[in-house]
Design a protein around this motif. Structure first.
Motif, mmCIF file in Angstrom:
data_model
loop_
_atom_site.group_PDB
_atom_site.id
_atom_site.type_symbol
_atom_site.label_atom_id
_atom_site.label_comp_id
_atom_site.label_asym_id
_atom_site.label_seq_id
_atom_site.Cartn_x
_atom_site.Cartn_y
_atom_site.Cartn_z
ATOM 1 N N ALA A 18 -16.509 -3.349 10.284
ATOM 2 C CA ALA A 18 -16.505 -3.849 11.668
ATOM 3 C C ALA A 18 -16.282 -5.350 11.759
ATOM 4 N N GLU A 19 -15.367 -5.866 10.945
ATOM 5 C CA GLU A 19 -15.067 -7.294 10.989
ATOM 6 C C GLU A 19 -14.158 -7.631 12.159
ATOM 7 N N GLN A 20 -13.200 -6.756 12.448
ATOM 8 C CA GLN A 20 -12.173 -7.042 13.438
ATOM 9 C C GLN A 20 -12.146 -5.983 14.534
ATOM 10 N N VAL A 21 -11.759 -6.403 15.749
ATOM 11 C CA VAL A 21 -11.667 -5.456 16.868
ATOM 12 C C VAL A 21 -10.646 -4.365 16.559
ATOM 13 N N LYS A 22 -9.507 -4.733 15.964
ATOM 14 C CA LYS A 22 -8.492 -3.723 15.623
ATOM 15 C C LYS A 22 -9.059 -2.687 14.648
ATOM 16 N N GLU A 23 -9.889 -3.138 13.714
ATOM 17 C CA GLU A 23 -10.519 -2.201 12.782
ATOM 18 C C GLU A 23 -11.394 -1.200 13.541
ATOM 19 N N VAL A 24 -12.127 -1.670 14.543
ATOM 20 C CA VAL A 24 -12.966 -0.780 15.342
ATOM 21 C C VAL A 24 -12.096 0.229 16.088
ATOM 22 N N GLU A 25 -11.046 -0.261 16.698
ATOM 23 C CA GLU A 25 -10.157 0.627 17.453
ATOM 24 C C GLU A 25 -9.508 1.671 16.550
ATOM 25 N N ASP A 26 -9.060 1.247 15.371
ATOM 26 C CA ASP A 26 -8.424 2.181 14.447
ATOM 27 C C ASP A 26 -9.416 3.220 13.930
ATOM 28 N N CYS A 27 -10.664 2.792 13.718
ATOM 29 C CA CYS A 27 -11.682 3.732 13.239
ATOM 30 C C CYS A 27 -11.998 4.777 14.307
ATOM 31 N N VAL A 28 -12.083 4.342 15.551
ATOM 32 C CA VAL A 28 -12.325 5.283 16.647
ATOM 33 C C VAL A 28 -11.168 6.274 16.769
ATOM 34 N N ALA A 29 -9.940 5.779 16.647
ATOM 35 C CA ALA A 29 -8.772 6.662 16.722
ATOM 36 C C ALA A 29 -8.776 7.684 15.594
ATOM 37 N N TRP A 30 -9.253 7.280 14.406
ATOM 38 C CA TRP A 30 -9.281 8.186 13.251
ATOM 39 C C TRP A 30 -10.432 9.188 13.324
ATOM 40 N N SER A 31 -11.617 8.710 13.700
ATOM 41 C CA SER A 31 -12.822 9.536 13.550
ATOM 42 C C SER A 31 -13.562 9.848 14.836
ATOM 43 N N GLY A 32 -13.240 9.124 15.904
ATOM 44 C CA GLY A 32 -14.005 9.270 17.134
ATOM 45 C C GLY A 32 -15.283 8.455 17.149
ATOM 46 N N ALA A 33 -15.522 7.693 16.083
ATOM 47 C CA ALA A 33 -16.736 6.883 15.993
ATOM 48 C C ALA A 33 -16.376 5.454 15.596
ATOM 49 N N ARG A 34 -17.241 4.519 15.963
ATOM 50 C CA ARG A 34 -17.074 3.135 15.562
ATOM 51 C C ARG A 34 -17.454 2.979 14.083
ATOM 52 N N PRO A 35 -16.990 1.914 13.402
ATOM 53 C CA PRO A 35 -17.210 1.820 11.951
ATOM 54 C C PRO A 35 -18.670 1.870 11.513
ATOM 55 N N VAL A 36 -19.528 1.065 12.104
ATOM 56 C CA VAL A 36 -20.935 1.079 11.684
ATOM 57 C C VAL A 36 -21.579 2.401 12.055
#
Length: 458
Positions: A243-261
């Motif tokens: 969860a360092e970057q906003v794009k990382e959060v968005e990509d994680c949600v798109a992949w899994s439906g959940a935020r990284p942490v």
């Protein structure tokens, strides 16, 4: 590779007018160093003949997150590109450096970095080490060749090492194939297991070294690989970027439906052995859950500011019992006090308040310093205390410019006013810094300069 240590390591006794013991100042403390360890810590003592006298002595600070090779880039990425600059454009430049460095150059850069860390008051580094392979991506004959160079740099400078070999397998969430620019980082689980075995052999030759594991990030490993890699840590620490970057959060949600942490806490056995590096972008619920997991938040305020990451939610995290430590990450600037100061100042800017890290009536400098000692030592599998039987990692602060301050004011003056600085540093009983300079500075800096000339000319 033969690893040799330098520096004096003998029995000596230091009399400190004030020393930071068990989270507070103690007066008239005699510290006896016997080899690598503290033999005794006497309180309310009288100085004796032969004691070396110092005004203020504190434990060395753990630096829980470093990418040593990136020290070569310090100051070289501050020109704006043709479009908006971000972490992702910076990463492209970082890959170019990563692909060009030889093992000799990595060792020279790491030694310069570790010397600077000791001069700043860091005594142990958590090396989040992912530059594993040759420039074409092939394995060296020693699969941990560059890890051995990291250990050699630690031995030369005297800094204690927590080596965190990184498992890196994919370019993005969902097991995306790695990019060509990542070829020096990539392992299969099988080759990574061999890398870990060799890393432990290297660590056995360097007393006090701790070995853990670092799954690079959720985007760089599959769920199955994350668990398998973490298991290779044994009882050692487990570090991961999250969860360092906003794009990382968005990509994680798109992949899994959940935020990284959120995803990490729901799918991995996160406990006090774990260190969540950055964890910048969390909801209030994620913040409380991460704190209650026992994991340490690995904060790198200088790098996070340099890369435009964002501001960590410190008040909610510490209110829920969370522990934090600090690291220097991209190593653009090496400073204990700058990391702690920027951590507090970012909170002041974000919350429009003052003395955010402290409890009512508490010194903010003391809150930051004691918090980073405790969290950093937990994250690196070490102890950062002035206590008999523990490693003799000590920093004597030069108080010549502030003779009018009492001990209780000195951490604030060091962190917020720059009025003090490390004068003498002992690392595992070795006196490695005298009068603010590393004992091997000239040779280390000359080798670094030669390496940098070669790197920047190409």
């Amino acid at each position: 590779m033969i690893i040799r240590s330098k520096g004096r390591c003998r029995v000596e006794t230091i009399f400190a007018r004030n020393a930071w013991v068990d989270g507070d100042w103690a007066s008239n403390v005699r510290l006896t160093l016997d080899g690598m360890l503290l033999r005794s810590v006497e309180h309310d003592a009288a100085p004796q003949a032969g004691d070396e006298r110092h005004d203020l002595v504190v434990p060395g600070m753990p630096n829980l997150h470093s990418h040593a090779f990136q020290r070569a880039m310090a100051g070289l990425t501050e020109v704006r590109g043709p479009a908006d600059d971000s972490f992702w454009s910076w990463r492209t430049l970082m890959y170019k450096f990563a692909l060009s460095m030889t093992p000799d150059e990595v060792e020279a850069v790491a030694a310069q970095l570790y010397m600077e860390m000791l001069e700043a008051g860091f005594s142990r580094v958590g090396e989040f080490h992912y530059l594993h392979h040759d420039r074409d991506g092939g394995h060296y004959s020693d699969i941990a060749e560059i890890g051995a160079r990291i250990a050699a740099a630690a031995a030369q400078t005297g800094i204690s090492l927590t080596l965190l070999p990184v498992f890196y397998a994919h370019a993005g969430f969902g097991g995306a194939a790695p990019a060509d620019g990542q070829r020096r980082f990539i392992n299969s689980l099988d080759s990574f297991s061999k890398l870990m075995e060799r890393s432990r052999e290297i660590a056995a030759g360097l007393p006090g070294t701790v070995v853990g594991v670092a799954p690079h990030s959720l985007r760089a490993v599959t769920p199955e690989e994350l668990i398998a890699a973490a298991e290779l840590a044994g009882d050692g620490p487990v570090h991961i970027h999250v969860a360092e970057q906003v794009k990382e959060v968005e990509d994680c949600v798109a992949w899994s439906g959940a935020r990284p942490v959120e995803w990490l806490l729901g799918h991995a056995p996160v406990d006090r052995r774990w260190c969540a590096i950055h964890a910048t972008h969390m909801t209030a619920d994620e913040t409380v859950r991460l704190a209650r997991s026992g994991a340490v938040a690995g904060l790198c305020p200088i790098t996070e500011a340099n890369l435009g990451d964002g501001i960590f939610p410190l008040p909610g995290f510490t209110a829920a019992g969370g522990r934090f430590g600090v690291g220097s990450d991209s190593n653009v600037l090496i400073s204990v006090v700058e990391e702690l100061r920027l951590l507090e100042y970012s909170q002041r800017l974000g919350n429009r308040a003052r003395n955010v890290a402290a409890e009512p009536g508490q010194s903010t400098g003391a809150a930051l310093f004691s918090g980073a000692l405790a969290g950093g030592s937990q994250a690196l599998g070490c102890a950062a205390k002035l206590e008999p039987g523990l490693p003799a990692d000590l920093v004597s602060l030069d108080t010549a410019a502030v003779p009018y301050l009492d001990a209780a004011q000195c951490l604030d003056a060091w962190i917020f006013a720059g009025a003090l600085g490390p004068k003498t540093v002992w690392a595992r009983g070795r006196r490695v810094v005298e009068d603010g300079r590393h004992i091997d500075r000239e040779a280390i800096s000359a080798r670094f300069t030669a390496a940098m000339r070669a790197l920047t000319s190409t």
